[in-house]
Write a protein that holds these residues in place. Structure first.
Motif, PDB file in Angstrom:
ATOM      1  N   VAL A   1       0.900  -1.235  -0.056  1.00 37.37           N
ATOM      2  CA  VAL A   1      -0.145   0.024   0.072  1.00 37.37           C
ATOM      3  C   VAL A   1       0.782   1.057   0.162  1.00 37.37           C
ATOM      4  CG1 VAL A   1      -1.697   1.168   1.343  1.00 37.37           C
ATOM      5  CG2 VAL A   1      -1.957  -1.179   1.058  1.00 37.37           C
ATOM      6  N   ALA A   2       1.994   1.160   0.715  1.00 38.65           N
ATOM      7  CA  ALA A   2       2.935   2.481   0.794  1.00 38.65           C
ATOM      8  C   ALA A   2       3.392   2.689  -0.681  1.00 38.65           C
ATOM      9  CB  ALA A   2       3.810   2.291   2.125  1.00 38.65           C
ATOM     10  N   ALA A   3       3.974   1.465  -1.163  1.00 34.61           N
ATOM     11  CA  ALA A   3       4.515   1.484  -2.512  1.00 34.61           C
ATOM     12  C   ALA A   3       3.566   2.119  -3.295  1.00 34.61           C
ATOM     13  CB  ALA A   3       5.103   0.334  -2.903  1.00 34.61           C
ATOM     14  N   ILE A   4       2.384   1.738  -3.392  1.00 33.48           N
ATOM     15  CA  ILE A   4       1.236   2.271  -4.342  1.00 33.48           C
ATOM     16  C   ILE A   4       1.002   3.732  -4.208  1.00 33.48           C
ATOM     17  CG2 ILE A   4      -1.132   1.943  -4.897  1.00 33.48           C
ATOM     18  CD1 ILE A   4      -0.827  -0.873  -4.719  1.00 33.48           C
ATOM     19  N   LEU A   5       0.818   4.190  -3.137  1.00 35.09           N
ATOM     20  CA  LEU A   5       0.805   5.487  -2.657  1.00 35.09           C
ATOM     21  C   LEU A   5       2.004   6.431  -3.060  1.00 35.09           C
ATOM     22  CD1 LEU A   5      -0.902   5.301   0.805  1.00 35.09           C
ATOM     23  CD2 LEU A   5      -1.934   6.267  -1.296  1.00 35.09           C
ATOM     24  N   VAL A   6       3.004   5.827  -2.766  1.00 35.61           N
ATOM     25  CA  VAL A   6       4.366   6.440  -3.422  1.00 35.61           C
ATOM     26  C   VAL A   6       4.509   6.912  -4.842  1.00 35.61           C
ATOM     27  CG1 VAL A   6       6.937   6.695  -3.407  1.00 35.61           C
ATOM     28  CG2 VAL A   6       5.679   6.220  -1.252  1.00 35.61           C
ATOM     29  N   ILE A   7       4.226   5.611  -5.470  1.00 34.47           N
ATOM     30  CA  ILE A   7       4.062   5.523  -7.046  1.00 34.47           C
ATOM     31  C   ILE A   7       2.936   6.551  -7.631  1.00 34.47           C
ATOM     32  CG2 ILE A   7       3.607   4.184  -8.951  1.00 34.47           C
ATOM     33  CD1 ILE A   7       5.701   1.986  -7.209  1.00 34.47           C
ATOM     34  N   TYR A   8       1.919   6.405  -7.036  1.00 32.74           N
ATOM     35  CA  TYR A   8       0.584   7.241  -7.301  1.00 32.74           C
ATOM     36  C   TYR A   8       1.145   8.912  -7.359  1.00 32.74           C
ATOM     37  CZ  TYR A   8      -4.021   8.870  -7.950  1.00 32.74           C
ATOM     38  OH  TYR A   8      -5.217   9.776  -8.573  1.00 32.74           O
ATOM     39  N   PHE A   9       1.556   9.240  -6.129  1.00 32.32           N
ATOM     40  CA  PHE A   9       1.764  10.765  -6.027  1.00 32.32           C
ATOM     41  C   PHE A   9       3.289  10.979  -6.359  1.00 32.32           C
ATOM     42  CE2 PHE A   9      -1.633   9.932  -2.745  1.00 32.32           C
ATOM     43  CZ  PHE A   9      -2.373  10.938  -3.544  1.00 32.32           C
ATOM     44  N   LEU A  10       4.163  10.127  -7.027  1.00 27.64           N
ATOM     45  CA  LEU A  10       5.445  10.592  -7.393  1.00 27.64           C
ATOM     46  C   LEU A  10       5.653  11.626  -8.402  1.00 27.64           C
ATOM     47  CD1 LEU A  10       8.356   9.694  -7.186  1.00 27.64           C
ATOM     48  CD2 LEU A  10       8.436   8.209  -8.692  1.00 27.64           C
TER      49      LEU A  10
ATOM     50  N   LEU B   1      15.301   8.888  -4.928  1.00 28.54           N
ATOM     51  CA  LEU B   1      15.227   8.224  -3.531  1.00 28.54           C
ATOM     52  C   LEU B   1      13.872   7.619  -3.093  1.00 28.54           C
ATOM     53  CD1 LEU B   1      17.157  11.224  -1.503  1.00 28.54           C
ATOM     54  CD2 LEU B   1      18.029   8.962  -2.133  1.00 28.54           C
ATOM     55  N   LEU B   2      12.818   8.209  -3.710  1.00 25.87           N
ATOM     56  CA  LEU B   2      11.827   7.603  -3.188  1.00 25.87           C
ATOM     57  C   LEU B   2      11.423   6.143  -4.186  1.00 25.87           C
ATOM     58  CD1 LEU B   2       9.083  10.630  -3.712  1.00 25.87           C
ATOM     59  CD2 LEU B   2       9.961   9.181  -1.526  1.00 25.87           C
ATOM     60  N   LEU B   3      11.829   6.179  -5.385  1.00 21.50           N
ATOM     61  CA  LEU B   3      12.036   4.926  -6.038  1.00 21.50           C
ATOM     62  C   LEU B   3      13.052   3.833  -5.367  1.00 21.50           C
ATOM     63  CD1 LEU B   3      11.568   5.862  -9.897  1.00 21.50           C
ATOM     64  CD2 LEU B   3       9.819   4.695  -8.220  1.00 21.50           C
ATOM     65  N   LEU B   4      14.232   4.372  -4.931  1.00 24.45           N
ATOM     66  CA  LEU B   4      15.042   3.462  -4.668  1.00 24.45           C
ATOM     67  C   LEU B   4      14.658   3.096  -3.007  1.00 24.45           C
ATOM     68  CD1 LEU B   4      18.509   4.935  -5.585  1.00 24.45           C
ATOM     69  CD2 LEU B   4      17.393   2.904  -6.470  1.00 24.45           C
ATOM     70  N   GLY B   5      14.004   3.757  -2.447  1.00 24.45           N
ATOM     71  CA  GLY B   5      13.496   3.597  -1.110  1.00 24.45           C
ATOM     72  C   GLY B   5      12.643   2.304  -1.105  1.00 24.45           C
ATOM     73  N   PHE B   6      11.780   1.973  -2.114  1.00 28.51           N
ATOM     74  CA  PHE B   6      10.775   0.813  -2.247  1.00 28.51           C
ATOM     75  C   PHE B   6      11.684  -0.430  -2.229  1.00 28.51           C
ATOM     76  CE2 PHE B   6       9.108  -2.145  -5.407  1.00 28.51           C
ATOM     77  CZ  PHE B   6       7.919  -2.301  -4.590  1.00 28.51           C
ATOM     78  N   PHE B   7      12.907  -0.328  -3.175  1.00 27.03           N
ATOM     79  CA  PHE B   7      13.916  -1.694  -3.058  1.00 27.03           C
ATOM     80  C   PHE B   7      14.567  -1.667  -1.684  1.00 27.03           C
ATOM     81  CE2 PHE B   7      13.054  -0.521  -7.584  1.00 27.03           C
ATOM     82  CZ  PHE B   7      12.562  -1.735  -7.962  1.00 27.03           C
TER      83      PHE B   7
END
Length: 69
Positions: free
Chosen positions: A17-26, A47-53
């Motif tokens: 859910v956190a990843a979906i929200l970050v990618i949606y609002f990125l 950083l937001l994308l790398l944070g997911f991994f």
């Protein structure tokens, strides 16, 4: 379902859910910051994308240390 399996499922759900929200609002976040500074917008987006991994990498390390490997 065992308590451990339930815990893993909840953790995976929260991460998803956190990843979906970050990618949606990125795009909105990067464009907003990019109006101030394009380089800063790129850095924040990366950083937001790398944070997911990084979350999955840290979780794998934690589980590996917990099992004693």
């Amino acid at each position: 379902m065992t308590p451990e399996a339930k815990s893993h499922a909840i953790a995976a759900g929260v991460i998803l859910v956190a990843a979906i929200l970050v990618i949606y609002f990125l795009p909105t976040i990067v464009i907003g910051i990019g109006q101030y500074s394009p380089i800063l917008g790129f850095v924040v987006g990366a950083l937001l994308l790398l944070g997911f991994f990084a979350v999955f990498w840290l979780r794998a390390r934690y589980q590996k240390n917990r099992r004693g490997e």
